[in-house]
Write a protein that holds these residues in place. Sequence first.
Motif, PDB file in Angstrom:
ATOM      1  N   ALA A  27       0.645  -0.928   0.025  1.00 36.12           N
ATOM      2  CA  ALA A  27       0.064   0.165   0.186  1.00 36.12           C
ATOM      3  C   ALA A  27       0.976   1.247   0.211  1.00 36.12           C
ATOM      4  N   MET A  28       2.264   1.215   0.703  1.00 37.80           N
ATOM      5  CA  MET A  28       2.704   2.029   0.756  1.00 37.80           C
ATOM      6  C   MET A  28       3.543   2.539  -0.670  1.00 37.80           C
ATOM      7  N   MET A  29       3.728   1.634  -1.146  1.00 32.08           N
ATOM      8  CA  MET A  29       4.602   1.526  -2.704  1.00 32.08           C
ATOM      9  C   MET A  29       3.096   2.275  -3.701  1.00 32.08           C
ATOM     10  N   GLU A  30       2.057   2.024  -3.314  1.00 34.73           N
ATOM     11  CA  GLU A  30       0.596   2.403  -4.229  1.00 34.73           C
ATOM     12  C   GLU A  30       0.667   3.800  -3.996  1.00 34.73           C
ATOM     13  N   THR A  31       0.374   4.131  -2.748  1.00 34.93           N
ATOM     14  CA  THR A  31       0.627   5.751  -2.949  1.00 34.93           C
ATOM     15  C   THR A  31       1.430   6.641  -3.843  1.00 34.93           C
TER      16      THR A  31
ATOM     17  N   ALA B 183       9.279   3.217 -11.029  1.00 34.01           N
ATOM     18  CA  ALA B 183       8.227   2.469  -9.736  1.00 34.01           C
ATOM     19  C   ALA B 183       9.267   2.786  -8.869  1.00 34.01           C
ATOM     20  N   PRO B 184       8.498   2.430  -7.755  1.00 34.08           N
ATOM     21  CA  PRO B 184       8.334   2.347  -6.136  1.00 34.08           C
ATOM     22  C   PRO B 184       9.233   1.671  -5.854  1.00 34.08           C
TER      23      PRO B 184
ATOM     24  N   ALA C 261       7.243   6.769  -2.540  1.00 37.98           N
ATOM     25  CA  ALA C 261       8.715   5.119  -1.649  1.00 37.98           C
ATOM     26  C   ALA C 261       8.219   5.348  -3.477  1.00 37.98           C
ATOM     27  N   THR C 262       8.449   6.031  -3.625  1.00 39.44           N
ATOM     28  CA  THR C 262       8.990   6.637  -5.307  1.00 39.44           C
ATOM     29  C   THR C 262      10.204   7.292  -5.289  1.00 39.44           C
TER      30      THR C 262
END
Length: 116
Positions: free
Chosen positions: A85-89, A99-100, A92-93
Amino acid sequence: MTFPEWTKPSIYGALGGAIAASLVGFTWGGWMTSANAQTMARDLAADEVTLAMVPVCVNMSATDPERTAKLAILQDLSGYRRRTAMMETGWATRPGSDAPNRDLADACIEGLALDG
C-alpha cells in the motif's frame, strides 16, 4: 639437481603454514575476496541512499492532499500489505524513477511512525 634432506620438511611446513594462515584469516580474521567486498560496499551504499531518501518520502506524504485517507489505509494494514500500500501511494518512489522502491517503502513506514 639434488636438494638436501632437510628441505622436504621445510617445504611441507611452509605449505601447511600457508594453508593454515589462509583458513584462519578467511574464517576468523575478517579477510574477504574483492567480490565479497564489492557486494558489501554496494549493499551499504544502497542502504545509505534509502536512509537519505526517507525525509523526501515524509515530505511527499506531508504535501499529498489525500494524506489522511492514505494514512488511514496504511494504519489498518500490516506486514507486506502495508508495504504494498505504501508503494501504491507513490511516496516510496525515488525522484527520477518510475517505479516505487521496496526498501524505501519500509523505511518510509518507519519514518512516518505508523506503528506507534
